[in-house]
Scaffold this active site. Structure first.
Site, PDB file in Angstrom:
ATOM      1  N   SER A  70      -6.817   7.503   4.629  1.00  0.00           N
ATOM      2  CA  SER A  70      -5.791   8.517   4.404  1.00  0.00           C
ATOM      3  C   SER A  70      -5.540   8.781   2.925  1.00  0.00           C
ATOM      4  O   SER A  70      -5.140   9.887   2.546  1.00  0.00           O
ATOM      5  CB  SER A  70      -4.484   8.102   5.082  1.00  0.00           C
ATOM      6  OG  SER A  70      -4.056   6.830   4.607  1.00  0.00           O
ATOM      7  N   ASP A 233       7.535   7.386   4.901  1.00  0.00           N
ATOM      8  CA  ASP A 233       7.224   6.389   5.931  1.00  0.00           C
ATOM      9  C   ASP A 233       7.148   4.964   5.384  1.00  0.00           C
ATOM     10  O   ASP A 233       6.969   4.010   6.138  1.00  0.00           O
ATOM     11  CB  ASP A 233       5.931   6.747   6.677  1.00  0.00           C
ATOM     12  CG  ASP A 233       4.666   6.662   5.821  1.00  0.00           C
ATOM     13  OD1 ASP A 233       4.743   6.203   4.670  1.00  0.00           O
ATOM     14  OD2 ASP A 233       3.602   7.078   6.321  1.00  0.00           O
ATOM     15  N   HIS A 236       2.460   5.089   3.101  1.00  0.00           N
ATOM     16  CA  HIS A 236       1.546   5.916   2.311  1.00  0.00           C
ATOM     17  C   HIS A 236       2.180   6.256   0.955  1.00  0.00           C
ATOM     18  O   HIS A 236       3.409   6.369   0.857  1.00  0.00           O
ATOM     19  CB  HIS A 236       1.212   7.216   3.046  1.00  0.00           C
ATOM     20  CG  HIS A 236       0.432   6.999   4.313  1.00  0.00           C
ATOM     21  ND1 HIS A 236       1.054   6.870   5.548  1.00  0.00           N
ATOM     22  CD2 HIS A 236      -0.895   6.884   4.533  1.00  0.00           C
ATOM     23  CE1 HIS A 236       0.123   6.689   6.478  1.00  0.00           C
ATOM     24  NE2 HIS A 236      -1.062   6.685   5.894  1.00  0.00           N
TER      25      HIS A 236
END
Length: 263
Positions: A70, A233, A236
């Site tokens: 990611s 979150d 990340h």
């Protein structure tokens, strides 16, 4: 009157207490792992361009491709300029060499090192990139994969890219002990796993002819001190977090760009 315990009785009681403690710790870790797996995490921004050209027309071109998880997509931000690729491209375009950067990413959110072979094949389609930046390892660490196995897949990917005359810079597993989405003691276990992965990655990448940037050592203290380096979150990176990573990677990427033939 105090109870007199023989050595064998005392050893037995201590053993039972230790066993109960281990069972309790395992239960805590299992519960925290369940909560961590079922949290709502940031998702890839579908409208975010994965290809862009940054820099003045006529400047020496540089084809920069990102591979990995990611992080290579910029999950956690919603503007290209805030992704690690966008920030690196802007830094290279504005730097002393003044490159026109043709940026792309073949990263896939959730990827582990076993997924790199497919990404390498995609990266080598069409015009060969000059520099590849690989960001991988967090998902290997959080799923407690064997560090040597993960590193072997990474080393094979670096070797294939180097055989294709692509300069390779690898950002090793970041400091997972800095994430806020996982509570202690599981956070400590994941952080330890990340350090093991990073050490194995370093040896494999150097052996394959790539360049290593130890993201945990270079940027971990900043992430631990500043919660703003993570997005909503708590896992990340945010735009600020990607900026910290980009500046840590920049010297190695700029050096790789200088070595890459100008076309």
């Amino acid at each position: 009157m105090s109870e007199h315990l023989s050595p064998s009785t005392l050893a037995g009681r201590l053993g039972r207490a230790a066993a109960l403690s281990l069972v309790g710790s395992a239960a805590v870790l299992a519960g925290q792992a369940f909560v961590a797996r079922h949290r709502r995490y940031a998702q890839p921004e579908l409208g975010l361009a994965l290809r862009a050209t940054v820099g003045r027309p006529g400047a020496p071109p540089l084809r920069l491709v990102l591979l990995g998880d990611s992080s290579a997509l910029g999950v956690g931000v919603d503007r290209l300029d805030d992704t690690i690729g966008g920030q690196l491209a802007n830094l290279l375009a504005e730097g002393p060499a003044g490159r026109q950067v043709h940026l792309s990413s073949v990263g896939v959110s959730g990827s582990r090192s076993t997924d790199l072979a497919t990404q390498v094949a995609r990266a080598l389609l069409g015009e060969r990139p000059d520099v590849a930046v690989i960001l991988i390892g967090a998902n290997d660490a959080t799923t407690l994969r064997r560090p040597t196995d993960a590193a072997a897949y990474l080393g094979a990917a670096v070797h294939r890219l180097r055989e294709a005359r692509v300069e390779v810079v690898v950002g090793t597993c970041p400091d997972l002990g800095a994430v806020r989405s996982i509570a202690p003691p599981l956070r400590h276990l994941v952080g330890w796993s990340g350090r093991c992965v990073a050490r194995a990655q370093t040896a494999a990448v150097l052996d394959a002819g790539g360049t290593v940037v130890d993201l945990a050592a270079e940027t971990g203290p900043v992430f631990r001190a500043d919660a703003g380096t993570l997005c909503h979150d708590g896992f990340h990176p945010s735009a600020d977090g990607y900026r910290v990573w980009a500046h840590a990677l920049l010297p190695a990427v700029a050096a790789a760009a200088a070595v890459a033939p100008r076309r």
